[in-house]
Design an enzyme around this catalytic site. Structure first.
Site, PDB file in Angstrom:
ATOM      1  N   ARG A 117       1.355   1.553  -5.838  1.00 36.84           N
ATOM      2  CA  ARG A 117       1.710   0.575  -4.914  1.00 36.84           C
ATOM      3  C   ARG A 117       0.285  -0.140  -4.363  1.00 36.84           C
ATOM      4  NH1 ARG A 117       6.368   1.025  -2.092  1.00 36.84           N
ATOM      5  NH2 ARG A 117       5.496   0.269  -0.280  1.00 36.84           N
TER       6      ARG A 117
ATOM      7  N   GLU B 185       1.428 -10.550 -17.392  1.00 39.87           N
ATOM      8  CA  GLU B 185       1.217  -9.200 -16.237  1.00 39.87           C
ATOM      9  C   GLU B 185       0.494  -8.052 -16.920  1.00 39.87           C
ATOM     10  OE1 GLU B 185       4.800  -8.623 -13.430  1.00 39.87           O
ATOM     11  OE2 GLU B 185       5.519  -8.071 -15.373  1.00 39.87           O
TER      12      GLU B 185
ATOM     13  N   HIS C 112       8.259 -32.621 -25.459  1.00 38.88           N
ATOM     14  CA  HIS C 112       7.938 -33.262 -24.235  1.00 38.88           C
ATOM     15  C   HIS C 112       6.981 -32.856 -23.390  1.00 38.88           C
ATOM     16  CE1 HIS C 112      12.169 -35.318 -24.176  1.00 38.88           C
ATOM     17  NE2 HIS C 112      12.581 -34.356 -24.673  1.00 38.88           N
TER      18      HIS C 112
ATOM     19  N   TRP D 143      -3.779  -1.723  -1.520  1.00 39.60           N
ATOM     20  CA  TRP D 143      -3.770  -2.997  -2.121  1.00 39.60           C
ATOM     21  C   TRP D 143      -4.006  -4.016  -1.172  1.00 39.60           C
ATOM     22  CZ3 TRP D 143      -0.655  -7.571  -2.440  1.00 39.60           C
ATOM     23  CH2 TRP D 143      -0.889  -8.599  -3.322  1.00 39.60           C
TER      24      TRP D 143
ATOM     25  N   CYS E  57       0.876  -1.351   0.029  1.00 33.69           N
ATOM     26  CA  CYS E  57       0.054  -0.078   0.119  1.00 33.69           C
ATOM     27  C   CYS E  57       0.971   1.331  -0.034  1.00 33.69           C
ATOM     28  CB  CYS E  57      -1.148   0.050   1.232  1.00 33.69           C
ATOM     29  SG  CYS E  57      -1.855  -1.474   1.495  1.00 33.69           S
TER      30      CYS E  57
ATOM     31  N   LYS F 116       6.282 -10.813 -18.558  1.00 36.13           N
ATOM     32  CA  LYS F 116       5.660  -9.454 -19.049  1.00 36.13           C
ATOM     33  C   LYS F 116       4.499  -9.509 -19.691  1.00 36.13           C
ATOM     34  CE  LYS F 116       7.665  -6.798 -16.872  1.00 36.13           C
ATOM     35  NZ  LYS F 116       8.537  -7.756 -16.121  1.00 36.13           N
TER      36      LYS F 116
ATOM     37  N   LYS G 234       3.354  -3.007  -7.161  1.00 36.10           N
ATOM     38  CA  LYS G 234       4.796  -2.845  -7.541  1.00 36.10           C
ATOM     39  C   LYS G 234       5.827  -4.020  -6.614  1.00 36.10           C
ATOM     40  CE  LYS G 234       8.217  -1.057  -9.664  1.00 36.10           C
ATOM     41  NZ  LYS G 234       8.457  -1.527 -10.935  1.00 36.10           N
TER      42      LYS G 234
ATOM     43  N   ASN H  93       0.639   0.065   6.180  1.00 38.43           N
ATOM     44  CA  ASN H  93       0.989  -0.716   5.101  1.00 38.43           C
ATOM     45  C   ASN H  93       1.862  -1.706   5.694  1.00 38.43           C
ATOM     46  OD1 ASN H  93       2.163  -1.866   2.667  1.00 38.43           O
ATOM     47  ND2 ASN H  93       4.145  -0.648   2.654  1.00 38.43           N
ATOM     48  N   GLY H  94       1.473  -2.984   5.448  1.00 39.83           N
ATOM     49  CA  GLY H  94       2.042  -4.454   5.878  1.00 39.83           C
ATOM     50  C   GLY H  94       0.984  -5.231   6.262  1.00 39.83           C
TER      51      GLY H  94
ATOM     52  N   GLU I 287      11.203 -14.294 -18.743  1.00 39.91           N
ATOM     53  CA  GLU I 287      10.764 -12.729 -18.557  1.00 39.91           C
ATOM     54  C   GLU I 287       9.993 -12.188 -19.297  1.00 39.91           C
ATOM     55  OE1 GLU I 287      10.525  -8.803 -16.756  1.00 39.91           O
ATOM     56  OE2 GLU I 287      10.990 -10.862 -16.000  1.00 39.91           O
TER      57      GLU I 287
END
Length: 614
Positions: free
Chosen positions: A27, A494, A510, A74, A2, A491, A609, A100-101, A487
């Protein structure tokens, strides 16, 4: 994760809080709220949804007051809603907090407080903190003592901003695990989760240390340790340009940050590359305590990180083993500490975290230190927890990265890891001085080659316009390209929400080839010339199943004439360094797919983030 802001001074707090939250909305954007003391009472306004919903709600309202706190959320405990949004208050509304936490013992504390007759209104863990502070305040009548006593009973992580009606001249701030900074102004002071929120007002900041408490007044700030003892520390001067935290004319932060990579890579390289007669001659990490003997005596490198940073570590495994001939283990940080890892004192432990606050990465770092292993941190944030707790730290000079999907942080992490790999190889005697200098020279050319790709991005845009509606996208490659594919796929999923996966090209037969059909796009990364034919063979296999194909290659493309619907050519470079180039078209592909599909690439759903809680 947050975002927290706070203001105390002589100006109207509300616009300053809202503007600060805009800088921190990356955030969290499930809900937003502010609490402002108007001279008589604490006025709380909070809503479910993005910050703009809050702005609309308070647009016709005049909220006076020059003391306040704000929050963008968030969700972790309790679904996004008006009630669960921050700030939270005690029952009487005389104390307001933002947090935040995660409070890990909130269930136990909540049951105890309910036993004291407290009625809870939300499903959050944060409301427990407001009532706990109030419990001690009713005993002591001192807001600082009450916050201090409450923090001693909280388990988990927190960054807190607290205001009290009876103390209209101050904000109490406290942190443990979660990041929090104090901005030092002239006749005004600020708190925030991250530097961009205060850059418009000040460049002087305190990075609060673990379990520190700050008391902010308009004209000064007092710092204390967890026992209430006064602490003296020097402020840190932020030398970012204010515009670096703004979009600068780009449609989205993600696109801006993709285009900032040549500069970010140059800034990351420059402090470490030393020249003789104008030519690169050596890589020096003056901030590292490690000697050449330490590298020679190292038995193994262990790299741990999460998400994009983990993918940088996977690429680095190939580099360290190729150049330095050191065995490397790469682990996802969220798994590392739970598998009873085997560590030795002659291992070198590398943690990678853009924010420097990633919870699982921090836990892995602390576990490694408990084994007596030397820890090197690679991070983008000066003063972060990772940077303070590691034995050594290497900074990626990427500047603030606002978009949730990491781009320039990834490539600058890779650049640091490549430099480390070359330095260790030279110290261990695995490459000659001439080869060492040649390779450093090749690294210094990378920023310019990234710029070449960015100057010719129209080919990617055209390809996206024909393929953004694919149901599945598979990225394949071999060696470094296989690592980079991880990556690339992340991306895309996301920001576009397209189903994307990465496979080692040789593994297609396979199992994964069973998924290939006309709704599929297969992207082949081919930057190892001796493996062009093998990748081409893999692409021919999938092409016969009706899929579309794209090749990103350093070659002329002739090897892929029969198996590629489109070839994106990137500049030639040392094959080991090509991951720094091949990721750029993939980042652009992801960005333009998101835009074509109507998504906001800066704020992908369900993501934040930095993950500062488990």
């Amino acid at each position: 994760m947050c975002g927290i802001v706070g203001y105390v001074g002589e100006k109207k707090a509300t616009p300053i809080l809202v503007d600060g939250l805009k800088k921190l909305e990356y955030r969290g954007y499930d809900s937003a709220g502010i609490a402002v003391f108007d001279g008589e009472d604490i006025i709380v306004r909070k809503v479910k949804g993005a910050l703009k919903v809050l702005e609309e709600r308070i647009a016709k309202e005049v909220i006076e007051g020059s003391l306040g706190i704000g929050h963008t959320r968030w969700a972790t405990h309790g679904e996004p809603s008006d009630i669960n949004a921050h700030p939270h208050t005690n029952v009487s509304g005389t104390i307001a907090i933002v947090h935040n936490g995660i409070i890990e013992n909130y269930t136990k504390l909540k049951a105890w407080l309910q036993g004291q007759g407290i009625v809870f209104r939300s499903q959050t863990d944060t409301e427990v903190v407001a009532h706990l502070i109030n419990y001690f305040y009713e005993q002591t009548g001192d807001i600082f003592e009450s916050v201090l006593n409450a923090t001693h009973r909280l388990e988990g992580s927190y960054a807190l901003g607290v205001i009290c009606r009876d103390y209209p001249d101050r904000i109490i701030a406290a942190r443990k695990e979660s990041p929090l900074i104090v901005g030092l102004g002239q006749g005004e002071n600020f708190i925030a989760s991250d530097v961009p929120a205060v850059l418009e007002h000040t460049r002087e900041v305190y990075f609060l240390d673990q379990k520190q408490i700050a008391v902010l007044y308009a004209d000064h700030v007092d710092l204390f340790d967890e026992d209430g003892n006064r602490v003296i520390k020097e402020p840190y001067h932020v030398d970012w340009d204010v515009s670096s935290a703004e979009k600068g004319g780009y449609a989205h932060f993600m696109l801006k940050e993709i285009h900032e990579q040549p500069k970010a890579l140059t800034d990351t390289l420059r402090p470490h590359v030393k020249e003789i007669d104008g030519k690169p001659s050596d890589i020096q990490f003056e901030e590292l305590k490690m000697s050449g003997e330490d590298w020679k005596n190292a038995r193994r490198i262990v790299i741990t990180a999460c998400g994009t940073a983990y993918h940088a570590g996977v690429v680095a495994r190939y580099a360290f083993e190729h150049f330095a001939r050191l065995p490397v283990v790469v682990d996802v940080a969220s798994e590392f500490r739970y598998r009873n890892p085997i560590l030795n004192k002659d291992d070198i432990f590398i943690v990678i975290s853009q924010s420097g606050e990633t919870a699982d990465t921090l836990a892995a770092l602390r576990l490694a230190k408990s084994f007596g292993v030397h820890v090197i941190a690679i991070t983008n944030c000066v003063g972060s927890s990772v940077s303070r707790e590691a034995d050594d730290v290497i900074y990626t000079w990427a500047g603030p990265e606002i978009a949730v999907a990491s781009t320039k942080a990834y490539t600058t992490q890779l650049m640091c890891l490549y430099m480390l790999a070359l330095k260790s190889a030279f110290e261990r005697g695995n490459i000659s001085e001439g080869e060492y200098r040649r390779l450093i020279g090749e690294l210094t050319k990378i920023p310019g080659k990234v710029q070449e790709i960015l100057d010719n991005q129209s080919d990617i845009q055209r390809f996206v316009s024909r393929n953004f509606n694919k149901e599945k996208v598979f990225f394949i490659g071999r060696l470094y390209d296989s690592a980079t594919s991880l990556e690339c796929a992340l991306k895309l999923k996301e920001v576009s929400y397209m189903h994307s996966e990465a496979f080692a090209a040789g593994e297609l037969k396979h199992g994964p080839i069973a998924l290939v059909d006309e709704t599929t796009l297969v992207v082949g990364l081919a930057t190892e010339p001796e493996l062009y034919d093998k990748v081409a063979s893999n692409l021919e296999e999938v092409l016969t199943r009706g899929c579309s194909t794209l090749v990103i290659t350093t070659g002329e493309g002739k090897s892929f004439a029969k198996c590629a619907n489109e070839v994106i050519r990137i500049p030639d470079t040392e094959p080991a360094f090509a991951s720094l180039l091949s990721i750029i078209p993939a980042q652009l592909f992801s960005y333009y797919c998101a835009v074509q599909r109507g998504n906001d690439p800066d704020k992908p759903r369900n993501l934040a983030k930095s993950v500062t809680v488990e």
